[in-house]
Design a protein around this motif. Structure first.
Motif, mmCIF file in Angstrom:
data_model
loop_
_atom_site.group_PDB
_atom_site.id
_atom_site.type_symbol
_atom_site.label_atom_id
_atom_site.label_comp_id
_atom_site.label_asym_id
_atom_site.label_seq_id
_atom_site.Cartn_x
_atom_site.Cartn_y
_atom_site.Cartn_z
ATOM 1 N N SER A 1 0.825 -1.209 0.000
ATOM 2 C CA SER A 1 0.000 0.000 0.000
ATOM 3 C C SER A 1 0.860 1.261 0.000
ATOM 4 O O SER A 1 0.408 2.315 0.439
ATOM 5 N N ARG B 1 -0.363 4.996 0.848
ATOM 6 C CA ARG B 1 0.168 5.711 2.015
ATOM 7 C C ARG B 1 0.729 7.074 1.607
ATOM 8 O O ARG B 1 0.519 8.071 2.295
ATOM 9 N N HIS C 1 -2.167 9.426 0.847
ATOM 10 C CA HIS C 1 -2.798 9.847 2.105
ATOM 11 C C HIS C 1 -1.934 10.875 2.824
ATOM 12 O O HIS C 1 -2.441 11.870 3.351
ATOM 13 N N SER D 1 -7.773 6.687 5.833
ATOM 14 C CA SER D 1 -7.126 6.028 6.982
ATOM 15 C C SER D 1 -7.692 4.631 7.208
ATOM 16 O O SER D 1 -6.935 3.697 7.501
ATOM 17 N N ARG D 2 -9.008 4.476 7.088
ATOM 18 C CA ARG D 2 -9.630 3.156 7.275
ATOM 19 C C ARG D 2 -9.142 2.166 6.210
ATOM 20 O O ARG D 2 -8.884 1.004 6.523
ATOM 21 N N LEU E 1 -6.271 2.219 4.659
ATOM 22 C CA LEU E 1 -4.881 1.880 4.949
ATOM 23 C C LEU E 1 -4.746 0.965 6.166
ATOM 24 O O LEU E 1 -3.813 0.171 6.238
ATOM 25 N N ALA E 2 -5.665 1.074 7.109
ATOM 26 C CA ALA E 2 -5.597 0.261 8.326
ATOM 27 C C ALA E 2 -6.288 -1.090 8.173
ATOM 28 O O ALA E 2 -6.247 -1.913 9.090
ATOM 29 N N THR F 1 -7.275 -4.771 7.605
ATOM 30 C CA THR F 1 -6.636 -6.085 7.570
ATOM 31 C C THR F 1 -7.177 -6.822 6.347
ATOM 32 O O THR F 1 -8.211 -6.437 5.796
ATOM 33 N N GLN G 1 -10.829 -7.428 6.523
ATOM 34 C CA GLN G 1 -11.719 -6.267 6.482
ATOM 35 C C GLN G 1 -11.836 -5.646 5.096
ATOM 36 O O GLN G 1 -12.703 -4.801 4.874
ATOM 37 N N ARG G 2 -11.008 -6.049 4.187
ATOM 38 C CA ARG G 2 -10.950 -5.392 2.884
ATOM 39 C C ARG G 2 -12.273 -5.426 2.129
ATOM 40 O O ARG G 2 -12.702 -4.410 1.586
#
Length: 152
Positions: A42, A46, A49, A104-105, A107-108, A110, A113-114
């Motif tokens: 990513s 990043r 962002h 942010s979500r 990038l964070a 897992t 969660q994608r």
């Protein structure tokens, strides 16, 4: 002094608002691709962002110098400038409360969660479009200045 303030205001808009608009607009299609793949790299997201966040903070100088210019010219009460300030506030709110948190979500996320974040990444395209449109309207208002008393 107004010419100096106006120059700083315009340069800040070009240097700060332009890049945040481009970076924020580039993020959604890459986010959808990232969230739909097994790839864990990513780095580009990043970077986009970081540009979006950093230039958004620096972009605060645009309305600060804009208000100083408006005060110097005695036009702070003109309806076109009030509308431009409200739209600027709306654009800042869209960026701060919708675009940056969604970035942010993403990038964070897992790997588990994608899939759940994919709809938010799709909505992010519309949100960044609204952000860009608000800024475009502000620019037009600054150029056209309907009813301006400055005589330009």
């Amino acid at each position: 002094m107004n010419k100096v303030l106006l120059s700083i205001h315009v340069l800040a808009g070009i240097i700060f608002v332009g890049p945040v608009t481009v970076a924020a607009s580039m993020f959604p299609p890459l986010a959808r691709k990232f969230l739909s793949s097994e790839d864990n790299d990513s780095a580009v997201l990043r970077l986009l962002h970081r540009i979006s966040r950093g230039y958004a903070i620096a972009g605060i100088t645009v309305p600060v110098f804009g208000i100083a210019v408006g005060a110097g010219l005695g036009v702070l009460g003109e309806y076109w400038l009030v509308i431009a300030m409200v739209l600027t506030l709306a654009a800042a709110a869209v960026l701060a409360f919708l675009v940056l948190p969604t970035q942010s979500r993403v990038l964070a996320a897992t790997p588990e969660q994608r899939e759940a974040l994919l709809p938010q990444a799709k909505t992010l395209s519309m949100t960044t479009g609204i952000f860009a449109l608000l800024w475009a309207i502000v620019v037009v208002l600054m150029i056209v200045r309907p009813g301006s008393t400055t005589g330009v």
